[in-house]
Enzyme design. Structure first.
Site, PDB file in Angstrom:
ATOM      1  CG  LEU A  32      41.562  24.406  48.206  1.00 48.22           C
ATOM      2  CD1 LEU A  32      41.706  23.041  47.706  1.00 48.22           C
ATOM      3  CD2 LEU A  32      41.454  24.403  49.820  1.00 48.22           C
ATOM      4  CB  SER A  33      38.301  25.303  45.614  1.00 47.53           C
ATOM      5  OG  SER A  33      37.022  25.235  45.326  1.00 47.53           O
ATOM      6  CD1 TRP A  34      36.144  31.785  43.583  1.00 47.20           C
ATOM      7  CD2 TRP A  34      38.189  32.536  44.645  1.00 47.20           C
ATOM      8  NE1 TRP A  34      36.544  33.224  43.219  1.00 47.20           N
ATOM      9  CE2 TRP A  34      37.492  33.534  43.877  1.00 47.20           C
ATOM     10  CE3 TRP A  34      39.301  32.718  45.265  1.00 47.20           C
ATOM     11  CZ2 TRP A  34      38.215  35.001  44.044  1.00 47.20           C
ATOM     12  CZ3 TRP A  34      39.998  33.853  45.363  1.00 47.20           C
ATOM     13  CH2 TRP A  34      39.301  35.082  44.797  1.00 47.20           C
ATOM     14  CB  THR A  68      41.186  24.376  41.083  1.00 49.98           C
ATOM     15  OG1 THR A  68      40.688  25.822  40.759  1.00 49.98           O
ATOM     16  CG2 THR A  68      42.417  24.221  40.321  1.00 49.98           C
ATOM     17  N   GLY A  98      42.520  28.395  43.144  1.00 48.00           N
ATOM     18  CA  GLY A  98      43.282  27.853  42.061  1.00 48.00           C
ATOM     19  C   GLY A  98      42.943  28.643  40.758  1.00 48.00           C
TER      20      GLY A  98
END
Length: 280
Positions: free
Chosen positions: A112-114, A138, A116
């Protein structure tokens, strides 16, 4: 080394412990699944977020599936790192963590996000460890279509993780989706039952991906990959997902109506999409 590295029995509750792996000390949570034939799901979290933040999604995941999550050094319950790290040097730590947890077979990885970015790097660096890859909200790191500078300015500080009123005030602007009309959800998601590590941990995590980009090696990601992106994500504009879908050899793009943290705030809408992909 911790003496509690073995997995709990299938009917045991979720277990949180601290282990040492690859020279790093990490706080790790394992929710043991009921079906050992189903690959474990390894979750990699967003920047500054403790593993508790992912709890709503974990609760929505089928109980057959073992779920593993962890706090990166200096975040949540993991102690501050003695030395800085980057995605290339942290991937071996994650691999060692799986070994310490006696998880030897390939796992499914969700970033998730970072997280990713870490997931992309891990999938290439430890190809044999990753069966399927889920990338949520991401992008490709430094070389991406960026967010508005005002949005990026809010990401330079961990204040939203420490000040619920501040998180409530900026939620719509930086997270989009339902946070525009229900900013309290963001404050609850970031602060309810969460653990905050030292501020320096946030900056270590931020620095870990500085200058990093997955664009040069996306074609080396051989796993089946689900790209799960929101159509109203101020942090990661949706065009990044379309670019990644073209470059990844085995990608499926699912564009959902929502913002950056919908996986946490609306897990029951996104969990079935991820379950279907993992089981297909």
């Amino acid at each position: 080394m911790s003496s509690t590295s073995s997995l709990p029995a299938p009917d045991a509750p979720e277990r949180v412990r601290t282990i040492t792996a690859g020279g790093r000390t990490l706080r790790v949570s394992v929710r043991q699944g009921t079906d050992p034939s189903v690959p474990a799901l390894l979750m990699m979290n967003g920047i500054g977020a403790s593993l508790e933040v992912l709890q709503p999604f974990v609760d929505a995941v089928d109980e057959r599936r073992t779920v593993v999550r962890f706090d990166v050094p200096g975040v949540g319950g993991s102690p501050r790192p003695v030395l800085p790290y980057n995605l290339a040097t942290f991937s071996p730590v994650v691999a060692a963590m799986l070994t310490r947890l006696c998880i030897d077979g390939p796992v499914d990885v969700l970033g998730l996000s970072w997280g990713g970015g870490l997931a992309q790097h891990f999938a290439v660096q430890y190809r044999h460890r990753v069966r399927r890859l889920v990338l949520v909200a991401t992008a490709t790191g430094t070389l991406m279509v960026p967010a508005h500078p005002r949005v990026l300015s809010h990401m330079l500080t961990p204040r939203r993780h420490r000040d619920p009123d501040y998180a409530r005030g900026i939620a719509g602007e930086i997270y989009g989706g339902t946070m525009r009309t229900h900013p309290d959800r963001a404050a609850r998601a970031l602060h309810s039952d969460s653990r905050l590590g030292p501020r320096r941990g946030y900056y270590y995590q931020l620095a870990a991906s500085a200058g990093w980009s997955s664009l040069p090696f996306l074609k080396l990601v051989r796993q089946q990959t689900l790209l799960l992106m929101g159509d109203d994500d101020p942090i990661i504009p949706a065009v990044n997902a379309r670019i990644m879908a073209r470059l990844l050899p085995h990608a499926r793009l699912h564009l959902y109506r929502g913002g950056h943290i919908a996986l946490i705030t609306e897990p029951h809408e996104l969990a079935p999409v991820i379950e279907e992909f993992l089981d297909s």
